[in-house]
Design an enzyme around this catalytic site. Sequence first.
Site, PDB file in Angstrom:
ATOM      1  CB  CYS A  29      47.057  39.636  35.930  1.00 54.77           C
ATOM      2  SG  CYS A  29      46.047  41.157  37.424  1.00 54.77           S
ATOM      3  CB  THR A  63      52.599  40.798  30.133  1.00 54.10           C
ATOM      4  OG1 THR A  63      51.408  41.263  30.891  1.00 54.10           O
ATOM      5  CG2 THR A  63      51.726  39.318  30.583  1.00 54.10           C
ATOM      6  CG  HIS A 106      48.129  40.981  32.175  1.00 56.88           C
ATOM      7  ND1 HIS A 106      49.205  41.269  32.188  1.00 56.88           N
ATOM      8  CD2 HIS A 106      47.432  41.665  33.509  1.00 56.88           C
ATOM      9  CE1 HIS A 106      49.783  41.683  33.884  1.00 56.88           C
ATOM     10  NE2 HIS A 106      48.372  41.053  34.664  1.00 56.88           N
TER      11      HIS A 106
END
Lengths: 280, 173
Positions: free
Chosen positions: B40, B34, B57
């Site tokens: 995040c 990711t 994520h």
Amino acid sequence: MTVEELIQKTDTLPPAPEVLPKLVKIMKDPDADSSDIVQLISTDAAIMAGVLKLSNSGAYSPPSPVTDLQDAVAMLGIKEVYRIVNLVSSGDYLDGALPSMDIGKGSLWAHSLAVALIMDQIAKDATDMEGLPYTLGLLHDIGKLGMHLGCGEQYVDIFKKVETERLSLDKAESQTLGFDHALAGSKMLEQWSFPEEVYVPIRYQYNPIEAPEAYRKLAGALHVANWGAAVIGCNDGRDSWALDMIEGAFEIEQSQLELAILNANEHLEKARKALGVGSN
Amino acid sequence: MSGAPTLPSLFQQRVVVGVGDLAVSNNANVNLSTFALGSCVGIIVYDKEVKVGGLIHIMLPDSTLSPDKAQKQPAMFADTGMPIMFRNLCGLRAERRRMRAFVAGGASVISGSDMFKIGERNILAVKKLINALGIQVVKADVGGVNNRTIHLNVGTGEVTLKTPIGTSKISLA
């Protein structure tokens, strides 16, 4: 180097956009109608092609193919065509990589679109000029392009300042150069004949409290929307969280802001697929 | 031949996990990745016994903000996404007592109210859920003002963390 010297470097800065400043002025004019917009867009084949491509994409899924601008206006409405022209025009300026800031190809455009989509939702009451919040979002970081092209080599020192003194990027720029990318962008837009409704809020996006009263809400909305785009993950670049968020810069409920971020994320995905925004 | 790919690397496949998404795998040739974790939080979980790994994520801590959106995309939120990832890992015969985790992301602004410290709120939500499940966290690289990119090699349990400052490796095996 002063900010005036930076924007006078016409050999390094890109040429002014032809259509977009005129389009914003048309939207300001209460007597203007859709034929004025169609006539203006028709002067630029690349923008016209972009409008038709996006109108026919999954972002809009028209019931029948859009074959000309009149069709696009009839099917999507003038406000949506205005947004599409903004998006297509700004891509010419924002799609490139800015290596001095560690910003990859397409990333600044995606970030700017995310800010535009959030502005569209949270700044409706900040102006009676249709489409202005969206335009501000798309153009708010145009100064980064000017800084990269005109004084990109300075960013080694600027980032050092950010990292060692825990300064926000705009403050580190001001301490190193005497001006930040918000001021540079504002001056570029003024030089490109955009109206003050565009370049003044962009000038004050990092210190909205100091903006002239007429533009304080818009500058405050930009301040918050810029952060919102970062939450989506659209803030490529080094030290991209080096932001000072000013309390009370813009009145909004936390849940309302987070919902605007979620909605923007959904629309952004559609635009990415349709136009390749931010695909690197 | 200098620079030629090794045979195993020819079979490596990359699975990219986007914002608000998750993936689990028991394929030793898979890398889960990711990119650009800002506020995040990315959570990687690995069970070396069965060579099963997962990556999620998450963007926001709490699905009560929008139950509709949580239904459509549960991995957008910590409280709806993480239980699904653990269920999917167990579906591939991973066991909670053997799982080891790596947590990254949760960047926050330099200054501002709690409303803008969403990274910190994400980290808190994730820690609470991981603690409740009793998962061992081998390393957490969280906070600060940088974006992070993370990869898991499902075959080896090796995690790669990339930031603008450099690259580091962590083993969950």
